[in-house]
Design a protein around this motif. Structure first.
Motif, mmCIF file in Angstrom:
data_model
loop_
_atom_site.group_PDB
_atom_site.id
_atom_site.type_symbol
_atom_site.label_atom_id
_atom_site.label_comp_id
_atom_site.label_asym_id
_atom_site.label_seq_id
_atom_site.Cartn_x
_atom_site.Cartn_y
_atom_site.Cartn_z
ATOM 1 N N TYR A 112 58.698 21.715 61.554
ATOM 2 C CA TYR A 112 60.110 21.929 61.226
ATOM 3 C C TYR A 112 60.519 21.050 60.042
ATOM 4 C CZ TYR A 112 61.265 24.499 65.565
ATOM 5 O OH TYR A 112 61.356 25.423 66.569
ATOM 6 N N ALA A 160 55.946 26.721 62.149
ATOM 7 C CA ALA A 160 57.377 26.516 62.350
ATOM 8 C C ALA A 160 58.029 27.796 62.865
ATOM 9 C CB ALA A 160 58.039 26.069 61.043
ATOM 10 N N TYR A 190 60.082 28.197 66.250
ATOM 11 C CA TYR A 190 61.478 28.621 66.138
ATOM 12 C C TYR A 190 61.761 29.828 67.031
ATOM 13 C CZ TYR A 190 65.854 29.970 63.827
ATOM 14 O OH TYR A 190 67.170 30.286 63.563
#
Length: 386
Positions: free
Chosen positions: A136, A344, A348
């Motif tokens: 992230y 990521a 997510y």
């Protein structure tokens, strides 16, 4: 000097110290004395490996914003100079301070000094993982750098580890020294930076004064297109008799050849910086080294001047030692961006750890914009040779 140097976070400070030791030829303690005490800006707490916490800062009136204090110090340094050319940032991509605060500062510096250059020296974490939030943090920071910086010298810890270990794997290396430490990895990065950015005689006035144009000439040479900002840097050095083409081979040997999809990597531009007492041997036949680098880095056909060089007789790595530092706008940087984007994205979509980012002011739009920016960069690098 036209450049301001800014070290952010623990990683940035460690590399910055190694850099100043090489530049000034001093010890760690003496290098610390180079900095004005008013420019040592510290907070009372860390940023919890959280990009949002580093970017938005502590929501407390009792502690003045690290960003505002840094910008005030930068203003004073810029006003002391006859000419402000830009700033060089040292930071990591994985931590809250290195990724988050550097993103905020990069954005603020661009708004405050729109004509100044911004060169980022970014260190990416090990692929195996240093923090559960590193993907992230790296995603958000890389997207901010793409939007606001002019160029990014990208160092990947995994590749730095291999290159720092290479001299220790030789048969003549002492057995006790066959171990790579974080200081030796930082020293390798600092040595690469010294090879590229330390004063060169070609940019020095007749009076012998350097105005520090090397970072900006580097950007002009290898980052002329705003779509391609991520730079790959490597260095090889030797003592005694030097064969510059052999040093070029040492630089090329660990270079990634293919992308994660199996496509050959390419480069838009390559800069070689040769330093050492025998620079005349390089100048006698520079085409031999440049031809090898053009082939090894697979320079694009549409750039007729894809490879160039700088030389200097001063040896910065060690007295009497020769070094060849190569900086290339190479598509292997996209491999890191692709891994970061994929991991990521998986986190997510699973809503993993997102509440830590919402708590400190991050929004869904920040992530979506970051994903879009990184995908755009990947698309540009995939069509590099067209």
């Amino acid at each position: 000097m036209s450049a301001v140097w800014l070290q952010i976070g623990q990683c940035g400070n460690q590399i910055g110290q190694e850099w100043w030791q090489i530049v000034t030829g001093t010890s760690n303690r003496e290098a610390d004395m180079v900095f004005r005490e008013s420019n040592l800006i510290m907070g009372k707490q860390g940023r919890g490996n959280n990009w949002a916490y580093g970017y938005h800062g502590v929501r407390s009136e009792s502690e003045q914003s690290l960003c505002s204090r840094t910008m005030e110090s930068l203003r004073k340094e810029a006003e002391k100079r006859d000419f402000y050319g830009g700033i060089v940032l040292f930071h990591s991509l994985s931590g809250g301070t290195g990724a988050g605060l550097s993103s905020r500062l990069c954005e603020a510096i661009r708004e405050e000094y729109p004509l100044g250059h911004i060169l980022s020296v970014s260190v990416a974490p090990h692929q195996a993982g240093e923090s559960p939030l590193q993907h992230y943090n790296a995603l958000l920071c890389l997207s901010w750098l793409q939007r606001y910086a002019d160029g990014v010298l990208l160092f990947h810890n995994d590749e730095v580890l291999k290159r720092a270990a290479a001299p220790l794997l030789r048969k003549d290396a002492p057995e006790a020294s066959c171990q790579v430490s974080f200081p030796s990895m930082n020293a390798y990065i600092a040595s690469c930076l010294a090879g590229l950015l330390c004063p060169l005689k070609i940019f020095t006035s007749q009076s012998g004064v350097s105005v520090g144009m090397e970072p900006w000439e580097l950007l002009r040479t290898v980052c002329p297109m705003p779509a391609f900002k991520f730079l790959h840097t490597a260095q090889a050095s030797t003592r005694g008799t030097v064969f510059w083409d052999s040093l070029a081979s040492s630089v090329l040997h660990p270079l990634p050849r293919q992308s994660l999809a199996g496509n050959p990597h390419q480069s838009t531009a390559v800069l070689a910086v040769a330093r050492g007492p025998r620079e005349d041997a390089f100048l006698a036949n520079p085409s031999l080294v440049l031809r090898k680098l053009r082939q090894g880095y697979r320079c694009v056909s549409w750039n007729p001047f894809a490879a160039t060089y700088w030389t200097d007789a001063a040896s910065l790595v060690a007295p009497g030692r020769h070094s060849l530092t190569v900086c290339a706008n190479h598509s292997s940087s996209a491999d890191l961006l692709q891994r970061v984007e994929q991991r990521a994205r998986a986190m997510y979509e699973s809503n993993a750890f997102l509440h830590w980012y919402w708590r400190h002011g991050c929004e869904e739009g920040d992530f979506e914009q970051a994903f879009e920016t990184v995908r755009s960069v990947l698309g540009d690098y995939s069509h590099l040779g067209e």
